[in-house]
Design a protein around this motif. Structure first.
Motif, PDB file in Angstrom:
ATOM      1  N   ALA A  85       1.017  -1.335   0.583  1.00  0.00           N
ATOM      2  CA  ALA A  85       0.173  -0.047  -0.224  1.00  0.00           C
ATOM      3  C   ALA A  85       0.888   1.197   0.330  1.00  0.00           C
ATOM      4  N   ASP A  86       0.455   2.483  -0.242  1.00  0.00           N
ATOM      5  CA  ASP A  86       1.317   3.691  -0.269  1.00  0.00           C
ATOM      6  C   ASP A  86       1.302   3.891   1.088  1.00  0.00           C
ATOM      7  N   LEU A  87       1.809   5.286   0.742  1.00  0.00           N
ATOM      8  CA  LEU A  87       1.517   5.825   2.630  1.00  0.00           C
ATOM      9  C   LEU A  87       0.965   6.307   3.140  1.00  0.00           C
ATOM     10  N   GLU A  88      -0.128   7.525   2.289  1.00  0.00           N
ATOM     11  CA  GLU A  88      -1.292   7.336   3.128  1.00  0.00           C
ATOM     12  C   GLU A  88      -2.499   6.839   3.226  1.00  0.00           C
ATOM     13  N   THR A  89      -3.261   5.704   2.109  1.00  0.00           N
ATOM     14  CA  THR A  89      -3.928   4.523   2.194  1.00  0.00           C
ATOM     15  C   THR A  89      -3.273   4.244   3.902  1.00  0.00           C
ATOM     16  N   VAL A  91      -1.220   5.280   6.461  1.00  0.00           N
ATOM     17  CA  VAL A  91      -2.010   5.507   7.441  1.00  0.00           C
ATOM     18  C   VAL A  91      -3.709   6.611   7.736  1.00  0.00           C
ATOM     19  N   LYS A  92      -4.097   6.259   6.771  1.00  0.00           N
ATOM     20  CA  LYS A  92      -5.493   5.947   6.940  1.00  0.00           C
ATOM     21  C   LYS A  92      -6.362   5.187   7.612  1.00  0.00           C
ATOM     22  N   GLU A  93      -5.397   3.892   7.408  1.00  0.00           N
ATOM     23  CA  GLU A  93      -6.667   2.433   7.162  1.00  0.00           C
ATOM     24  C   GLU A  93      -5.188   1.314   8.535  1.00  0.00           C
ATOM     25  N   SER A  94      -4.856   2.253   8.935  1.00  0.00           N
ATOM     26  CA  SER A  94      -4.409   1.150  10.198  1.00  0.00           C
ATOM     27  C   SER A  94      -4.632   1.449  10.878  1.00  0.00           C
ATOM     28  N   ASP A  95      -4.395   1.014  12.530  1.00  0.00           N
ATOM     29  CA  ASP A  95      -4.269   1.357  13.708  1.00  0.00           C
ATOM     30  C   ASP A  95      -2.866   0.772  14.358  1.00  0.00           C
ATOM     31  N   GLY A  96      -2.999   0.845  15.359  1.00  0.00           N
ATOM     32  CA  GLY A  96      -1.127   1.133  16.671  1.00  0.00           C
ATOM     33  C   GLY A  96      -0.328   1.066  16.194  1.00  0.00           C
ATOM     34  N   PRO A  97       1.016   0.019  15.843  1.00  0.00           N
ATOM     35  CA  PRO A  97       1.543   0.379  15.936  1.00  0.00           C
ATOM     36  C   PRO A  97       2.136   0.862  14.513  1.00  0.00           C
ATOM     37  N   ILE A  98       1.802  -0.198  13.729  1.00  0.00           N
ATOM     38  CA  ILE A  98       1.638   0.902  11.620  1.00  0.00           C
ATOM     39  C   ILE A  98       1.408   1.558  12.007  1.00  0.00           C
ATOM     40  N   PHE A  99       0.163   1.686  12.707  1.00  0.00           N
ATOM     41  CA  PHE A  99      -0.136   3.353  12.065  1.00  0.00           C
ATOM     42  C   PHE A  99       0.539   4.595  12.943  1.00  0.00           C
ATOM     43  N   ASN A 100       1.357   3.791  14.514  1.00  0.00           N
ATOM     44  CA  ASN A 100       2.075   5.520  14.501  1.00  0.00           C
ATOM     45  C   ASN A 100       3.070   5.333  13.330  1.00  0.00           C
ATOM     46  N   ASN A 101       4.061   3.990  13.298  1.00  0.00           N
ATOM     47  CA  ASN A 101       5.141   4.439  12.213  1.00  0.00           C
ATOM     48  C   ASN A 101       5.068   5.568  11.023  1.00  0.00           C
ATOM     49  N   ALA A 102       3.600   4.991  10.716  1.00  0.00           N
ATOM     50  CA  ALA A 102       3.417   5.045   9.005  1.00  0.00           C
ATOM     51  C   ALA A 102       3.146   6.714   9.391  1.00  0.00           C
ATOM     52  N   GLY A 103       2.388   7.382  10.178  1.00  0.00           N
ATOM     53  CA  GLY A 103       2.191   8.387  10.684  1.00  0.00           C
ATOM     54  C   GLY A 103       3.257   9.192  10.286  1.00  0.00           C
ATOM     55  N   GLN A 104       4.010   8.775  11.251  1.00  0.00           N
ATOM     56  CA  GLN A 104       5.428   9.813  11.804  1.00  0.00           C
ATOM     57  C   GLN A 104       6.342   9.623  10.275  1.00  0.00           C
ATOM     58  N   GLY A 183      -9.562  12.553   6.705  1.00  0.00           N
ATOM     59  CA  GLY A 183     -10.241  13.287   5.389  1.00  0.00           C
ATOM     60  C   GLY A 183      -9.731  14.846   4.495  1.00  0.00           C
ATOM     61  N   TYR A 184      -8.770  15.568   5.491  1.00  0.00           N
ATOM     62  CA  TYR A 184      -8.350  16.886   4.894  1.00  0.00           C
ATOM     63  C   TYR A 184      -6.539  16.589   4.264  1.00  0.00           C
ATOM     64  N   THR A 185      -6.311  17.494   3.561  1.00  0.00           N
ATOM     65  CA  THR A 185      -4.983  17.144   3.127  1.00  0.00           C
ATOM     66  C   THR A 185      -4.040  18.014   3.310  1.00  0.00           C
ATOM     67  N   PRO A 186      -3.252  17.812   4.195  1.00  0.00           N
ATOM     68  CA  PRO A 186      -2.076  18.324   5.195  1.00  0.00           C
ATOM     69  C   PRO A 186      -1.349  18.840   4.432  1.00  0.00           C
ATOM     70  N   LEU A 187      -1.331  20.856   4.900  1.00  0.00           N
ATOM     71  CA  LEU A 187       0.135  21.282   4.325  1.00  0.00           C
ATOM     72  C   LEU A 187       1.210  21.209   4.919  1.00  0.00           C
ATOM     73  N   LEU A 188       1.173  22.173   6.178  1.00  0.00           N
ATOM     74  CA  LEU A 188       2.031  22.429   7.060  1.00  0.00           C
ATOM     75  C   LEU A 188       2.300  22.237   8.522  1.00  0.00           C
ATOM     76  N   GLY A 189       2.557  21.549   8.644  1.00  0.00           N
ATOM     77  CA  GLY A 189       3.303  21.051  10.164  1.00  0.00           C
ATOM     78  C   GLY A 189       3.898  21.235  10.867  1.00  0.00           C
ATOM     79  N   PHE A 190       3.745  21.628  12.082  1.00  0.00           N
ATOM     80  CA  PHE A 190       4.802  22.032  13.629  1.00  0.00           C
ATOM     81  C   PHE A 190       4.823  21.007  14.061  1.00  0.00           C
ATOM     82  N   ASP A 191       5.786  20.209  14.511  1.00  0.00           N
ATOM     83  CA  ASP A 191       6.145  19.083  15.082  1.00  0.00           C
ATOM     84  C   ASP A 191       6.409  19.814  16.773  1.00  0.00           C
ATOM     85  N   VAL A 192       5.560  19.071  17.275  1.00  0.00           N
ATOM     86  CA  VAL A 192       6.082  19.498  18.530  1.00  0.00           C
ATOM     87  C   VAL A 192       6.288  18.888  19.820  1.00  0.00           C
TER      88      VAL A 192
END
Ligand code: MN
Length: 225
Positions: A85-89, A91-104, A183-192
Motif C-alpha cells: 500500500a502507499d503511505l497515505e492509505t 495512515v488512513k486505514e491502519s492503527d496501533g504500531p503500524i499507524f504510529n510509524n506510518a503517521g510519523q 479527510g483533510y489534506t495536510p499543508l504544513l505541520g510543526f512537530d511539537v
C-alpha cells in the motif's frame, strides 16, 4: 560405473543446493521490494537551517528518529495487507504500531520538505489569499497556529490543512496524528515532540515555533494547496 554414479549423485546434490540458493536470492529480492519506504532526500545541508534548527537536531531528528520510523514501518507491514500500500492509505486505514510509524513517516516527510535556508516571508497566491480571508491576516494566522502548537499537551503536531473545497483548518494532533485521517489534506505541520526542539530551545516550545516561520519554504507549502 559405481564411481560414475557417485559423481552423478554429487552433481545432482550440488544442483539442489545451488537451486536453493537461487530461491533464497529471489526471496531476498522480494523482501527488498517490500522494504520500500526510504528517507526523503533533504533539499538542504544538515547545518543550513541553523540557528532556527541546529545541525545536531537535524542529524538526530532526520537521520535517527525519522529513519527509525521508516525502518519500523517497513518491518511491520511485511506480510500484512499494507505491504504494497502507499503511505497515505496506510495512515488512513491502519492503527496501533503500524499507524504510529506510518503517521510519523508521513508527518516528517512533510515537515522536512517544508523548510529552506532561504525560506520565510509570507505565502503569496491562492494560499496567501485563503489565509488572509480566513484568519484576517498572516500575523493572526501565525498566532493561532503557534497557540495551537503550544496548547498540544505532550507529544504531537500542529497542522494547517485544507478540505476538498479549499477551506483551511488549524488542528492539533497527539503523537503521530495527521489531519489526513479527518479527510483533510495536510499543508504544513510543526512537530511539537520535544526531540524537535529540546537541543536548541530546551523547554521553550513557543520560542521554537515562533522561530520556525523564518525557514518555511512557502513555495513548497503552497504547492500542496
Ligand atoms: Mn519528530
Amino acid at each position: 560405473m559405481r564411481k560414475y554414479f557417485a559423481i552423478l549423485l554429487l552433481a545432482f546434490a550440488c544442483g539442489l543446493v545451488k537451486g536453493q540458493t537461487v530461491n533464497n536470492t529471489i526471496n531476498n529480492d522480494k523482501k527488498n521490494k517490500v522494504m520500500k519506504f526510504e528517507l526523503p532526500k533533504l533539499p538542504y545541508a544538515t547545518d543550513a537551517l541553523a540557528p532556527v534548527i541546529g545541525k545536531q537536531t537535524v542529524e538526530l531528528h532526520y537521520g535517527k528518529h525519522l529513519q527509525a520510523y521508516i525502518t519500523n514501518l517497513n518491518n511491520l507491514i511485511q506480510g500484512t495487507k499494507f505491504e504494497n500500500a502507499d503511505l497515505e492509505t496506510i495512515v488512513k486505514e491502519s492503527d496501533g504500531p503500524i499507524f504510529n510509524n506510518a503517521g510519523q513517516t508521513l508527518n516528517h516527510n512533510i515537515y522536512f520538505l517544508s523548510f529552506s535556508p532561504k525560506g520565510g516571508g509570507e505565502p503569496i497566491g491562492k494560499l496567501g489569499d485563503a489565509i488572509t480571508a480566513q484568519f484576517g491576516s498572516f500575523e493572526d494566522f501565525k498566532k493561532e497556529f503557534v497557540a495551537a502548537g503550544v496548547a498540544q499537551f505532550g507529544s504531537g503536531w500542529v497542522w494547517l490543512s485544507k478540505d476538498a473545497e479549499g477551506k483551511l483548518y488549524i488542528t492539533k494532533e497527539a503523537n503521530a496524528g495527521n489531519p489526513i485521517t479527518k479527510g483533510y489534506t495536510p499543508l504544513l505541520g510543526f512537530d511539537v515532540w520535544e526531540h524537535a526542539y529540546y537541543l536548541d530551545y530546551q523547554n521553550r516550545r513557543a520560542d521554537h515555533l515562533n522561530e520556525l516561520w523564518k525557514i518555511i519554504d512557502w513555495t513548497a507549502v503552497s504547492a500542496r494547496y
